[in-house]
Design a protein around this motif. Structure first.
Motif, short mmCIF file in Angstrom:
data_model
loop_
_atom_site.label_atom_id
_atom_site.label_comp_id
_atom_site.label_asym_id
_atom_site.label_seq_id
_atom_site.Cartn_x
_atom_site.Cartn_y
_atom_site.Cartn_z
N PHE A 1 -2.19 41.69 32.14
CA PHE A 1 -2.50 41.98 33.54
C PHE A 1 -3.54 43.10 33.64
O PHE A 1 -4.51 42.98 34.40
CB PHE A 1 -1.24 42.38 34.31
N GLU A 2 -3.33 44.18 32.91
CA GLU A 2 -4.25 45.31 32.97
C GLU A 2 -5.64 44.92 32.48
O GLU A 2 -6.65 45.42 32.97
CB GLU A 2 -3.71 46.48 32.15
N SER A 3 -5.69 44.01 31.52
CA SER A 3 -6.98 43.53 31.00
C SER A 3 -7.76 42.81 32.09
O SER A 3 -8.96 43.07 32.29
CB SER A 3 -6.75 42.59 29.81
N ILE A 4 -7.09 41.91 32.81
CA ILE A 4 -7.76 41.18 33.89
C ILE A 4 -8.12 42.12 35.03
O ILE A 4 -9.22 42.06 35.59
CB ILE A 4 -6.87 40.03 34.40
N LYS A 5 -7.22 43.03 35.37
CA LYS A 5 -7.49 44.00 36.44
C LYS A 5 -8.73 44.84 36.13
O LYS A 5 -9.55 45.12 37.01
CB LYS A 5 -6.27 44.91 36.62
N ALA A 6 -8.88 45.22 34.86
CA ALA A 6 -10.02 46.05 34.46
C ALA A 6 -11.35 45.32 34.63
O ALA A 6 -12.40 45.96 34.71
CB ALA A 6 -9.85 46.50 33.00
N MET A 7 -11.32 44.00 34.69
CA MET A 7 -12.54 43.23 34.92
C MET A 7 -13.05 43.42 36.35
O MET A 7 -14.20 43.13 36.65
CB MET A 7 -12.28 41.75 34.64
N PHE A 8 -12.15 43.90 37.24
CA PHE A 8 -12.50 44.10 38.64
C PHE A 8 -12.52 45.57 39.04
O PHE A 8 -13.10 45.93 40.06
CB PHE A 8 -11.51 43.34 39.54
N PHE A 9 -11.87 46.44 38.25
CA PHE A 9 -11.88 47.88 38.48
C PHE A 9 -12.59 48.56 37.31
O PHE A 9 -11.98 48.79 36.26
CB PHE A 9 -10.44 48.42 38.56
N LYS A 10 -13.85 48.87 37.47
CA LYS A 10 -14.61 49.47 36.37
C LYS A 10 -14.43 50.98 36.33
O LYS A 10 -15.33 51.75 36.65
CB LYS A 10 -16.08 49.09 36.46
N LYS A 11 -13.23 51.39 35.94
CA LYS A 11 -12.93 52.81 35.81
C LYS A 11 -13.25 53.25 34.38
O LYS A 11 -13.70 52.47 33.56
CB LYS A 11 -11.46 53.07 36.14
N ALA A 12 -13.00 54.54 34.09
CA ALA A 12 -13.29 55.08 32.76
C ALA A 12 -12.59 54.26 31.69
O ALA A 12 -11.41 53.91 31.83
CB ALA A 12 -12.85 56.53 32.69
N ASP A 13 -13.33 53.95 30.64
CA ASP A 13 -12.80 53.24 29.47
C ASP A 13 -12.29 51.83 29.80
O ASP A 13 -11.46 51.27 29.09
CB ASP A 13 -11.66 54.04 28.80
N TYR A 14 -12.81 51.25 30.87
CA TYR A 14 -12.35 49.92 31.28
C TYR A 14 -12.61 48.86 30.20
O TYR A 14 -11.86 47.89 30.08
CB TYR A 14 -12.99 49.49 32.60
#
Length: 244
Positions: A168-181
């Protein structure tokens, strides 16, 4: 496959006679499994979908409605995103029929994310459920940003779909480009070694390869290609950052 495994096991316990007996028993099992439609697949959880296309579409549309309403504002961009997806996937006539059924049967009822998520978890492949979450994030982002209420609702749905937290966090990071995404997309920590980065990339590229969704419609395959591309971009970013 089973006949050779049985032959090896038989050889380990009774040498040549055991190997022969194991081969015979394994052959009978192979033939039985083929005749019953792939029993091994059901043992290991790789069963094909047992949900009808129409049922799947209505349940998916119900999840879409939950996400669209999550932040208390019904965005026209999000509605258009969903309609475009259904038209591209199923054609205008079938998409319109799905929307009509949804409006007549589902829209005015209480839509339960828990019920729908658990139902789809039992009826669909894991790769399909990953794509559902990716699609829901795409809806949330259609108006320019994914709000926190939308992200929380999608996370709740992911739980009902029985996705693990790192996926889930992996997919979420594709849409939230925060630090170390980029590291989150590859499901690793920033202090991972170069070899661990390479290993994680190979693992994620395999997980999100579009071939995993060969049984799904064109729009879902495009979504898989997008996830696959995001994994590649994350890996390239880390390579550039580290000079790999």
């Amino acid at each position: 496959m089973i006949k050779w495994l049985a032959a090896v096991l038989g050889f380990m316990y009774a040498r040549i006679p055991g190997a022969i007996l194991g081969f015979i028993i394994g052959t009978l099992l192979d033939n039985y499994i083929r005749s019953t439609g792939g029993l091994l697949n059901s043992w290991f959880g790789e069963q094909k979908q047992h949900v009808s296309p129409g049922d799947f579409e209505l349940n998916l549309l119900s999840l879409c409605s939950i996400v669209i309403k999550a932040d208390g504002h019904v965005s026209q961009q999000e509605l258009d995103y969903v309609r475009t997806y259904f038209v591209q996937s199923y054609g205008k006539e079938r998409a319109n029929a799905t929307f009509r059924t949804f409006n007549e049967v589902v829209k005015n009822r209480q839509v339960s994310a828990s019920r729908i998520g658990r139902y789809l978890a039992a009826k669909t492949r894991y790769a399909t459920r990953l794509q559902i979450i990716h699609f829901l994030f795409g809806i949330a982002q259609a108006d320019g940003r994914v709000s926190e209420p939308e992200a929380e609702v999608i996370q709740e749905i992911a739980g009902y779909l029985q996705l693990n937290r790192r996926d889930f966090e992996s997919i979420k990071a594709m849409f939230f480009k925060k630090a170390d995404y980029a590291y989150t997309i590859l499901e690793i920590e920033k202090n991972a070694s170069n070899e661990e980065v390479k290993k994680a990339y190979r693992k994620m590229a395999k997980k999100y390869h579009p071939d995993k969704l060969g049984h799904m419609d064109e729009a879902y395959r495009k979504g898989a290609e997008e996830k696959f591309r995001k994994v590649q971009e994350a890996y390239e970013l880390i390579q550039k950052e580290r000079g790999m």
